[in-house]
Design a protein around this motif. Structure first.
Motif, PDB file in Angstrom:
ATOM      1  N   MET A   1       0.843  -1.179   0.000  1.00  9.21           N
ATOM      2  CA  MET A   1       0.000   0.000   0.000  1.00  9.21           C
ATOM      3  C   MET A   1       0.885   1.239   0.000  1.00  9.21           C
ATOM      4  O   MET A   1       1.916   1.280   0.654  1.00  9.21           O
ATOM      5  CB  MET A   1      -0.922  -0.014   1.222  1.00  9.21           C
ATOM      6  CG  MET A   1      -1.830   1.194   1.282  1.00  9.21           C
ATOM      7  SD  MET A   1      -2.894   1.310   2.745  1.00  9.21           S
ATOM      8  CE  MET A   1      -3.853  -0.145   2.625  1.00  9.21           C
ATOM      9  N   ASP A   2       0.477   2.174  -0.752  1.00  4.62           N
ATOM     10  CA  ASP A   2       1.216   3.422  -0.831  1.00  4.62           C
ATOM     11  C   ASP A   2       1.215   4.122   0.543  1.00  4.62           C
ATOM     12  O   ASP A   2       0.214   4.112   1.255  1.00  4.62           O
ATOM     13  CB  ASP A   2       0.551   4.308  -1.876  1.00  4.62           C
ATOM     14  CG  ASP A   2       1.319   5.579  -2.134  1.00  4.62           C
ATOM     15  OD1 ASP A   2       2.505   5.647  -1.734  1.00  4.62           O
ATOM     16  OD2 ASP A   2       0.739   6.492  -2.729  1.00  4.62           O
ATOM     17  N   MET A   3       2.360   4.690   0.908  1.00  8.58           N
ATOM     18  CA  MET A   3       2.491   5.348   2.213  1.00  8.58           C
ATOM     19  C   MET A   3       1.556   6.549   2.346  1.00  8.58           C
ATOM     20  O   MET A   3       0.964   6.764   3.406  1.00  8.58           O
ATOM     21  CB  MET A   3       3.942   5.786   2.412  1.00  8.58           C
ATOM     22  CG  MET A   3       4.216   6.287   3.791  1.00  8.58           C
ATOM     23  SD  MET A   3       4.024   4.981   4.976  1.00  8.58           S
ATOM     24  CE  MET A   3       5.663   4.825   5.551  1.00  8.58           C
ATOM     25  N   LEU A   4       1.393   7.299   1.280  1.00  6.04           N
ATOM     26  CA  LEU A   4       0.494   8.461   1.315  1.00  6.04           C
ATOM     27  C   LEU A   4      -0.953   8.037   1.504  1.00  6.04           C
ATOM     28  O   LEU A   4      -1.702   8.644   2.276  1.00  6.04           O
ATOM     29  CB  LEU A   4       0.650   9.282   0.032  1.00  6.04           C
ATOM     30  CG  LEU A   4      -0.204  10.545  -0.050  1.00  6.04           C
ATOM     31  CD1 LEU A   4       0.163  11.511   1.066  1.00  6.04           C
ATOM     32  CD2 LEU A   4      -0.055  11.185  -1.407  1.00  6.04           C
TER      33      LEU A   4
ATOM     34  N   ALA B   1      -1.957   5.248   2.967  1.00 12.04           N
ATOM     35  CA  ALA B   1      -2.085   4.749   4.337  1.00 12.04           C
ATOM     36  C   ALA B   1      -2.207   5.899   5.321  1.00 12.04           C
ATOM     37  O   ALA B   1      -3.034   5.862   6.241  1.00 12.04           O
ATOM     38  CB  ALA B   1      -0.887   3.874   4.682  1.00 12.04           C
ATOM     39  N   LYS B   2      -1.405   6.929   5.136  1.00 10.40           N
ATOM     40  CA  LYS B   2      -1.472   8.097   6.025  1.00 10.40           C
ATOM     41  C   LYS B   2      -2.818   8.800   5.889  1.00 10.40           C
ATOM     42  O   LYS B   2      -3.409   9.238   6.880  1.00 10.40           O
ATOM     43  CB  LYS B   2      -0.330   9.055   5.694  1.00 10.40           C
ATOM     44  CG  LYS B   2      -0.222  10.206   6.656  1.00 10.40           C
ATOM     45  CD  LYS B   2       1.002  11.060   6.343  1.00 10.40           C
ATOM     46  CE  LYS B   2       1.078  12.227   7.310  1.00 10.40           C
ATOM     47  NZ  LYS B   2       2.232  13.073   7.060  1.00 10.40           N
ATOM     48  N   THR B   3      -3.330   8.892   4.679  1.00 16.75           N
ATOM     49  CA  THR B   3      -4.627   9.520   4.453  1.00 16.75           C
ATOM     50  C   THR B   3      -5.745   8.745   5.141  1.00 16.75           C
ATOM     51  O   THR B   3      -6.641   9.330   5.766  1.00 16.75           O
ATOM     52  CB  THR B   3      -4.902   9.620   2.945  1.00 16.75           C
ATOM     53  OG1 THR B   3      -3.848  10.337   2.321  1.00 16.75           O
ATOM     54  CG2 THR B   3      -6.219  10.314   2.671  1.00 16.75           C
ATOM     55  N   ILE B   4      -5.691   7.426   5.045  1.00 13.65           N
ATOM     56  CA  ILE B   4      -6.713   6.597   5.693  1.00 13.65           C
ATOM     57  C   ILE B   4      -6.651   6.765   7.209  1.00 13.65           C
ATOM     58  O   ILE B   4      -7.676   6.895   7.881  1.00 13.65           O
ATOM     59  CB  ILE B   4      -6.545   5.117   5.274  1.00 13.65           C
ATOM     60  CG1 ILE B   4      -6.924   4.954   3.806  1.00 13.65           C
ATOM     61  CG2 ILE B   4      -7.376   4.209   6.159  1.00 13.65           C
ATOM     62  CD1 ILE B   4      -6.613   3.594   3.246  1.00 13.65           C
TER      63      ILE B   4
ATOM     64  N   ASN C   1      -1.000  11.525  17.484  1.00 12.21           N
ATOM     65  CA  ASN C   1      -1.610  10.314  16.958  1.00 12.21           C
ATOM     66  C   ASN C   1      -0.604   9.168  16.963  1.00 12.21           C
ATOM     67  O   ASN C   1       0.390   9.189  16.236  1.00 12.21           O
ATOM     68  CB  ASN C   1      -2.100  10.574  15.543  1.00 12.21           C
ATOM     69  CG  ASN C   1      -3.058   9.528  15.075  1.00 12.21           C
ATOM     70  OD1 ASN C   1      -3.029   8.406  15.562  1.00 12.21           O
ATOM     71  ND2 ASN C   1      -3.912   9.896  14.148  1.00 12.21           N
ATOM     72  N   PRO C   2      -0.834   8.148  17.784  1.00 14.08           N
ATOM     73  CA  PRO C   2       0.122   7.037  17.840  1.00 14.08           C
ATOM     74  C   PRO C   2       0.091   6.173  16.587  1.00 14.08           C
ATOM     75  O   PRO C   2       1.056   5.460  16.304  1.00 14.08           O
ATOM     76  CB  PRO C   2      -0.330   6.246  19.076  1.00 14.08           C
ATOM     77  CG  PRO C   2      -1.757   6.584  19.249  1.00 14.08           C
ATOM     78  CD  PRO C   2      -1.922   7.980  18.738  1.00 14.08           C
ATOM     79  N   LEU C   3      -0.976   6.236  15.836  1.00 16.50           N
ATOM     80  CA  LEU C   3      -1.056   5.429  14.616  1.00 16.50           C
ATOM     81  C   LEU C   3      -0.120   5.960  13.535  1.00 16.50           C
ATOM     82  O   LEU C   3       0.452   5.197  12.768  1.00 16.50           O
ATOM     83  CB  LEU C   3      -2.499   5.406  14.107  1.00 16.50           C
ATOM     84  CG  LEU C   3      -3.524   4.804  15.079  1.00 16.50           C
ATOM     85  CD1 LEU C   3      -4.932   4.974  14.541  1.00 16.50           C
ATOM     86  CD2 LEU C   3      -3.216   3.359  15.336  1.00 16.50           C
ATOM     87  N   LEU C   4       0.021   7.275  13.491  1.00 19.36           N
ATOM     88  CA  LEU C   4       0.944   7.851  12.495  1.00 19.36           C
ATOM     89  C   LEU C   4       2.391   7.522  12.825  1.00 19.36           C
ATOM     90  O   LEU C   4       3.189   7.251  11.928  1.00 19.36           O
ATOM     91  CB  LEU C   4       0.752   9.364  12.413  1.00 19.36           C
ATOM     92  CG  LEU C   4      -0.494   9.836  11.679  1.00 19.36           C
ATOM     93  CD1 LEU C   4      -0.591  11.354  11.733  1.00 19.36           C
ATOM     94  CD2 LEU C   4      -0.504   9.339  10.256  1.00 19.36           C
TER      95      LEU C   4
END
Length: 90
Positions: A1-4, A6-9, A82-85
């Motif tokens: 998956m593209d990093m951008l 994933a970050k957007t999601i 945000n810990p997910l980022l």
């Protein structure tokens, strides 16, 4: 998956989570207003028990307010730390 992507999601899901966590302020707000109204009615009926009624009302409102504060803390964590980022970056 593209990093951008994933970050957007993650950011979109975080925004939805922030909105939902801020809804936790509705319940305590309604409940505290109702409790204050009932306390005023009780004081009007029994003015001699004013101090007991007020202390019980304040204790109940403080407990119900804690749920709204938890929601606010969760929203602030999702917005600013945000810990997910950070997990995505590793």
């Amino acid at each position: 998956m593209d990093m951008l992507l994933a970050k957007t999601i993650i950011l979109a899901a975080s925004a939805i989570g922030v909105g939902l966590s801020m809804l936790t302020g509705l319940g305590p707000g309604i409940g505290e207003g109702y409790a204050a109204g009932k306390a005023v009615e009780a004081i009007a009926r029994q003015p001699e028990a004013k101090s007991d009624i007020i202390s019980t009302m304040i204790l109940g409102q403080a407990i119900s307010e804690s749920t709204a504060i938890y929601g606010l803390v969760v929203a602030m964590i999702l917005l600013y730390a945000n810990p997910l980022l950070s997990a995505l970056a590793n």
